[in-house]
Design an enzyme around this catalytic site. Structure first.
Site, mmCIF file in Angstrom:
data_model
loop_
_atom_site.group_PDB
_atom_site.id
_atom_site.type_symbol
_atom_site.label_atom_id
_atom_site.label_comp_id
_atom_site.label_asym_id
_atom_site.label_seq_id
_atom_site.Cartn_x
_atom_site.Cartn_y
_atom_site.Cartn_z
ATOM 1 N N GLU A 201 0.726 -1.308 -0.036
ATOM 2 C CA GLU A 201 -0.076 -0.066 -0.068
ATOM 3 C C GLU A 201 0.856 1.253 0.036
ATOM 4 O OE1 GLU A 201 -2.995 0.099 -0.723
ATOM 5 O OE2 GLU A 201 -3.839 -1.963 0.177
ATOM 6 N N ARG A 205 0.670 3.916 -3.294
ATOM 7 C CA ARG A 205 0.295 5.084 -3.010
ATOM 8 C C ARG A 205 1.099 6.103 -2.905
ATOM 9 N NH1 ARG A 205 -5.546 3.646 -0.119
ATOM 10 N NH2 ARG A 205 -5.505 1.610 -0.300
ATOM 11 N N ASP A 334 -4.906 -10.148 -8.205
ATOM 12 C CA ASP A 334 -5.053 -8.897 -9.174
ATOM 13 C C ASP A 334 -4.051 -8.440 -9.868
ATOM 14 O OD1 ASP A 334 -4.731 -7.620 -6.960
ATOM 15 O OD2 ASP A 334 -6.718 -6.364 -6.808
ATOM 16 N N GLU A 480 -12.255 0.097 -10.185
ATOM 17 C CA GLU A 480 -11.439 -0.888 -11.384
ATOM 18 C C GLU A 480 -12.579 -0.724 -12.784
ATOM 19 O OE1 GLU A 480 -11.845 -1.494 -8.294
ATOM 20 O OE2 GLU A 480 -9.893 -1.684 -7.816
ATOM 21 N N THR A 567 -0.715 0.659 -10.288
ATOM 22 C CA THR A 567 -2.116 0.048 -10.000
ATOM 23 C C THR A 567 -2.810 1.016 -9.049
ATOM 24 O OG1 THR A 567 -3.164 -1.701 -9.022
ATOM 25 C CG2 THR A 567 -1.444 -1.165 -7.592
#
Ligand code: DMJ
Length: 589
Positions: A201, A205, A334, A480, A567
């Site tokens: 994360e 981010r 994913d 998404e 992502t």
């Protein structure tokens, strides 16, 4: 007679003969030199091409310890053994379709909609979300709009919301807001904290946000210096015996920390979704250390047994083996598949190993996971639980619509490419159909918003294609589907994707906008009174609103053949790796 040997030369009587010898000698030498240079060039070029396509592994640096044994009770399964051969599930009959690519434009020519106005509505939505955060939670990692407060993941916070939003502020040309955020990064962002953060994360981010802001702000070194500081701390997570990163890291001690579940296993998607960020950091700094650590993970995974390219969702950082056998393109699986393709694109297609891994995994997706619902024959991607097909799909899987198309065109438009082979047409069709299915997950609920998870029905007498369990009916403002709409719009030019996007945006406006400031997650999208959750996820600002904005905007803003989106929707420029900082690559076993 002309002199041929040294003796002839020495015995030559006249300087005229000597001169003739000298000329002949120079001619021969010049010709030999030319041949030598040409052969050297051919040799060097051949070596370069081979090295470029299949790098030699630097085994001296790799520390793999496959012999390490963990206590039995701490792991579900230490080694993933794909079945020798299990036939792929039998998909419910696919709809018939043509094999040529046909554009289903509602017609761009007759498109009279003012997209600029709609794009501006998205910008206003962003300002509303940002305004609430600034007022109630400035500097905090996360925002809770209903209680008008912020919270931190660790200590004084690490800029989750602010850094995640920097490039959206730049893209939306919100100058004052950007300057405010930049000042905070300059004066208050401090990674020297004795607390642990999730490696994935924080990478996607914060590190991704800083790197993207660095580039989009015209190489603003403030962001690069913060990225280097953070990158050096995150490197501590790779200190396991296998090179697979631990789930968390202590920012101050740089100590890797195993997850508190599944015997300390790391999520497969988390360990394999750091590479775009680490490679770009190496590219910018000229220091290969980030690239090498990230690449080592991919090398390790490439050596493991898979099921037609599909991978289980946990990895043991000690042994480096897969744990368990659940296979999904949803949570914990994913972005492994996303980053296979994007690593290939990021380095200007100079690392074909990733394309091979991606293609193999997509073959597995198509043979084992793609299926069709009844009665509408919606294409979806299910899961494997202990080799059994499960018709469940997370909203997270919806990035795959755009990803399938991106895997065919590599960021060019279908018009630019024009010629497709059978496999490419098939992938484009799957991308289109999956994107449509994902919009149906929105349009078939009472709120017009998708739940977190759906189940598809397959029997011929089922009345509806999609069922939703109460426990799965929340909406976290996830990006998404909008991401796929944006990519499909850019690649196909089909205005349908923009129209679907607008309908979804209106539903978000209607149900998730919080008049007191910000936007909230929802409890239950199947109810006309969906109930609010007191949280505005940072990806609403970083991803969902950014993708809406780009979907309704001009095509030359962040073109897909020049950028890869990480992502978390942070655009990073595609580059040609410099020899000095590229990884070592590996030979496949
Ligand atoms: C984001 O943090 C990223 O897109 C991640 O890859 C998956 N989950 C969220 C958004 O849903």
């Amino acid at each position: 007679m002309l002199p041929r040997t040294r003796d002839d030369y020495d015995n030559a009587k006249t300087s005229k003969i000597r001169l003739t010898f000298t000329k002949r000698y120079l001619r021969v030498t010049w010709f030999r030199g030319l041949v030598f240079v040409a052969l050297s060039c051919i040799l060097l070029f051949t070596i370069y091409i081979r090295w470029d396509n299949n790098f030699t592994p630097d085994t001296s640096e790799k520390q793999f310890d496959d012999t390490f044994e963990r206590p039995v009770e701490t792991l579900v399964q230490t080694q993933f053994h794909p079945p020798i051969y299990t036939p792929a599930h039998t998909p419910t009959s696919a709809p018939t379709h043509t094999t040529t690519y046909t554009e289903t434009h509602t017609s761009v020519v007759h498109d009279t909609i003012n997209w600029k106005e709609r794009q501006n509505a998205v910008r206003e939505a962003f300002k509303h979300a940002w305004g609430g955060y600034v007022r109630d939670a400035w500097g905090c990692d996360e925002y809770h709009p209903i209680s008008h407060r912020g919270s931190n993941l660790t200590g004084i916070g690490i800029g989750f919301t602010i850094v995640d939003s920097l490039d959206t502020l730049l893209i939306m040309d919100l100058k004052e807001e950007f300057q405010h955020a930049r000042d905070w990064v300059s004066n208050s962002l401090n990674f020297e904290q004795n607390g642990s953060v999730n490696v994935f994360e924080t990478t996607i981010r914060v590190l991704g946000g800083l790197l993207s802001a660095y580039h989009l702000a015209g190489n603003d070194t403030l962001f690069l210096s913060k990225a280097i500081d953070l990158g050096d701390r995150l490197l501590g997570a790779f200190s396991s015996s296998s090179g697979i990163p631990y789930a968390s890291v202590n920012l101050s001690s740089k100590q890797g920390i195993p997850a508190h579940f599944v015997g300390g296993a790391s999520s497969t998607s988390e360990a394999t979704t750091l590479q775009l960020e680490f490679k770009y950091l190496s590219h910018l700094t000229g220091n290969e250390k980030y690239w090498k650590k990230a690449e080592e993970v991919m090398f390790k995974i490439d050596s493991l047994q898979k099921l037609d390219g599909l991978v289980p969702i946990y990895l043991d950082p000690h042994s480096g083996n897969f744990v368990g056998s659940t296979i999904t393109l949803g949570a914990r699986g994913d972005s492994y598949y996303e980053y296979l393709l994007k690593q290939y694109l990021q380095t200007s297609r100079t690392e074909p190993i990733y394309l091979r891994m991606y293609d193999q995994s997509m073959d597995g997706v198509k043979s084992r996971l793609v299926n069709y619902s009844s009665p509408s024959k919606l294409l979806y991607i299910g899961e494997l639980l202990n080799d059994d097909f499960n018709p469940k799909m997370d909203h997270l899987v919806c990035f795959m619509g755009g990803n399938f198309a991106l895997g065919v065109t590599h960021g060019k438009t279908v018009r630019e490419i024009n010629h497709f082979n059978f496999k490419e047409l098939e992938d484009l069709r799957i991308g289109k159909e999956l994107t449509k299915t994902c919009t149906e997950m929105y349009f078939r609920t009472a709120t017009g918003l998708a739940p977190e998870i759906v189940y598809f029905t397959g029997s011929s007498d089922s009345e509806k294609d999609i069922s939703i369990k109460r426990f799965d009916s929340h909406n976290l403002l996830r990006p998404e589907t909008v991401e796929s709409l944006f990519i499909m719009w850019r690649l196909t030019g089909d205005v349908q994707y923009r129209e679907w996007g607008w309908k979804i945006f209106e539903a978000f406006e209607k149900h998730t906008k919080f008049e007191g400031g910000g936007y909230t997650s929802l409890e239950d999208v199947t109810s006309t009174s969906p109930g609010r959750r007191d949280k505005m996820e940072t990806f609403w600002l970083a991803e969902t609103l950014k993708y809406f904005y780009l979907l309704f905007g001009p095509n030359d803003q962040i073109p897909l053949d020049k950028y890869v989106f990480n992502t978390e929707a942070h655009p990073l420029p595609i580059f040609i790796p410099r020899r000095k900082v590229r990884g070592q690559g590996w030979n496949r076993q």
